[in-house]
Design a protein around this motif. Structure first.
Motif, PDB file in Angstrom:
ATOM      1  N   GLY A   1       3.636   6.167  -5.457  1.00  0.00           N
ATOM      2  CA  GLY A   1       3.711   6.313  -6.909  1.00  0.00           C
ATOM      3  C   GLY A   1       4.871   5.557  -7.522  1.00  0.00           C
ATOM      4  O   GLY A   1       5.661   4.895  -6.840  1.00  0.00           O
ATOM      5  N   PRO A   2       5.002   5.664  -8.849  1.00  0.00           N
ATOM      6  CA  PRO A   2       6.012   4.884  -9.566  1.00  0.00           C
ATOM      7  C   PRO A   2       7.449   5.323  -9.268  1.00  0.00           C
ATOM      8  O   PRO A   2       8.372   4.561  -9.469  1.00  0.00           O
ATOM      9  CB  PRO A   2       5.674   5.111 -11.039  1.00  0.00           C
ATOM     10  CG  PRO A   2       4.840   6.338 -11.066  1.00  0.00           C
ATOM     11  CD  PRO A   2       4.158   6.429  -9.745  1.00  0.00           C
ATOM     12  N   GLU A   3       7.634   6.559  -8.766  1.00  0.00           N
ATOM     13  CA  GLU A   3       8.997   7.006  -8.449  1.00  0.00           C
ATOM     14  C   GLU A   3       9.604   6.187  -7.325  1.00  0.00           C
ATOM     15  O   GLU A   3      10.818   6.044  -7.223  1.00  0.00           O
ATOM     16  CB  GLU A   3       8.997   8.489  -8.033  1.00  0.00           C
ATOM     17  CG  GLU A   3       8.514   9.449  -9.081  1.00  0.00           C
ATOM     18  CD  GLU A   3       6.997   9.618  -9.026  1.00  0.00           C
ATOM     19  OE1 GLU A   3       6.392   9.407  -7.956  1.00  0.00           O
ATOM     20  OE2 GLU A   3       6.428   9.951 -10.071  1.00  0.00           O
ATOM     21  N   PHE A   4       8.742   5.653  -6.469  1.00  0.00           N
ATOM     22  CA  PHE A   4       9.211   4.894  -5.324  1.00  0.00           C
ATOM     23  C   PHE A   4       8.891   3.414  -5.461  1.00  0.00           C
ATOM     24  O   PHE A   4       8.715   2.722  -4.462  1.00  0.00           O
ATOM     25  CB  PHE A   4       8.589   5.440  -4.038  1.00  0.00           C
ATOM     26  CG  PHE A   4       9.015   6.841  -3.729  1.00  0.00           C
ATOM     27  CD1 PHE A   4      10.210   7.085  -3.085  1.00  0.00           C
ATOM     28  CD2 PHE A   4       8.226   7.920  -4.103  1.00  0.00           C
ATOM     29  CE1 PHE A   4      10.610   8.367  -2.797  1.00  0.00           C
ATOM     30  CE2 PHE A   4       8.616   9.211  -3.820  1.00  0.00           C
ATOM     31  CZ  PHE A   4       9.816   9.440  -3.163  1.00  0.00           C
ATOM     32  N   ALA A   5       8.809   2.912  -6.673  1.00  0.00           N
ATOM     33  CA  ALA A   5       8.472   1.507  -6.894  1.00  0.00           C
ATOM     34  C   ALA A   5       9.537   0.578  -6.332  1.00  0.00           C
ATOM     35  O   ALA A   5       9.240  -0.531  -5.898  1.00  0.00           O
ATOM     36  CB  ALA A   5       8.275   1.236  -8.374  1.00  0.00           C
TER      37      ALA A   5
ATOM     38  N   ASP B   1       0.831  -1.203   0.000  1.00  0.00           N
ATOM     39  CA  ASP B   1       0.000   0.000   0.000  1.00  0.00           C
ATOM     40  C   ASP B   1       0.867   1.255   0.000  1.00  0.00           C
ATOM     41  O   ASP B   1       0.562   2.221  -0.705  1.00  0.00           O
ATOM     42  CB  ASP B   1      -0.927   0.014   1.215  1.00  0.00           C
ATOM     43  CG  ASP B   1      -2.041  -1.013   1.120  1.00  0.00           C
ATOM     44  OD1 ASP B   1      -2.266  -1.545   0.009  1.00  0.00           O
ATOM     45  OD2 ASP B   1      -2.670  -1.285   2.162  1.00  0.00           O
ATOM     46  N   LEU B   2       1.939   1.250   0.768  1.00  0.00           N
ATOM     47  CA  LEU B   2       2.845   2.404   0.814  1.00  0.00           C
ATOM     48  C   LEU B   2       3.487   2.646  -0.543  1.00  0.00           C
ATOM     49  O   LEU B   2       3.543   3.786  -1.018  1.00  0.00           O
ATOM     50  CB  LEU B   2       3.917   2.182   1.883  1.00  0.00           C
ATOM     51  CG  LEU B   2       4.908   3.315   2.109  1.00  0.00           C
ATOM     52  CD1 LEU B   2       4.186   4.553   2.601  1.00  0.00           C
ATOM     53  CD2 LEU B   2       5.970   2.901   3.099  1.00  0.00           C
ATOM     54  N   ARG B   3       3.938   1.574  -1.198  1.00  0.00           N
ATOM     55  CA  ARG B   3       4.530   1.710  -2.537  1.00  0.00           C
ATOM     56  C   ARG B   3       3.509   2.239  -3.540  1.00  0.00           C
ATOM     57  O   ARG B   3       3.815   3.100  -4.366  1.00  0.00           O
ATOM     58  CB  ARG B   3       5.072   0.367  -3.010  1.00  0.00           C
ATOM     59  CG  ARG B   3       6.370  -0.016  -2.364  1.00  0.00           C
ATOM     60  CD  ARG B   3       6.973  -1.249  -3.019  1.00  0.00           C
ATOM     61  NE  ARG B   3       8.107  -1.703  -2.251  1.00  0.00           N
ATOM     62  CZ  ARG B   3       8.112  -2.771  -1.465  1.00  0.00           C
ATOM     63  NH1 ARG B   3       7.046  -3.531  -1.383  1.00  0.00           N
ATOM     64  NH2 ARG B   3       9.196  -3.103  -0.790  1.00  0.00           N
TER      65      ARG B   3
END
Length: 113
Positions: A55-59, A49-51
Motif C-alpha cells: 500500500g501507499p504507506e510503504f511506497a 509487487d511488494l510495494r
C-alpha cells in the motif's frame, strides 16, 4: 565487484576459455547476459509487487531496509551522526572492585560501609 579481484577475473576467464572453448565462449557470454538481465527484471518486478501490495504507506520502502542491521541503524540509531565511523567506546571500569586471587580476602575498609 562481488569481492573478486583482477587476478580472480583472469583465472575465471582462462577457465571459461578452457571449458567452453573459444568458439562457444561468445555464445555462452550472451546467454549469461540474458539470464542476468532476466533475473534483474524478476527482482525489480518482485520489489514493485511488494510495494503495491503493502500500500501507499510503504511506497518509499527499500528492500535493504528489511535487513536487520540496516533496520537497527535506521530506526534505533537515527539521532547519531557517522555511527559507522566512530569506534566503539570502552567502558570505564576504574571504579569497580578488582578480583582477588582464589583464597584471598579483601581487607576490611570501614569507610566503604
Amino acid at each position: 565487484m562481488f569481492g573478486i579481484g583482477p587476478l580472480e577475473l583472469v583465472v575465471i576467464g582462462i577457465v571459461a576459455v578452457l571449458v567452453f572453448g573459444p568458439d562457444r565462449l561468445p555464445e555462452f557470454a550472451r546467454t549469461a547476459g540474458r539470464l542476468l538481465r532476466q533475473v534483474r527484471q524478476m527482482v525489480t518486478n518482485a520489489q514493485n509487487d511488494l510495494r503495491n501490495e503493502l500500500g501507499p504507506e510503504f511506497a518509499d520502502l527499500d528492500i535493504q531496509d528489511l535487513n536487520p542491521r540496516n533496520f537497527v541503524r535506521k530506526h534505533l540509531l537515527e539521532g547519531t551522526d557517522d555511527f559507522d565511523d566512530k569506534p566503539l567506546s570502552t567502558p570505564d571500569f576504574s571504579d569497580t572492585p578488582q578480583r582477588l586471587p582464589a583464597g584471598q580476602r579483601a581487607p576490611f575498609d570501614p569507610e566503604s560501609t
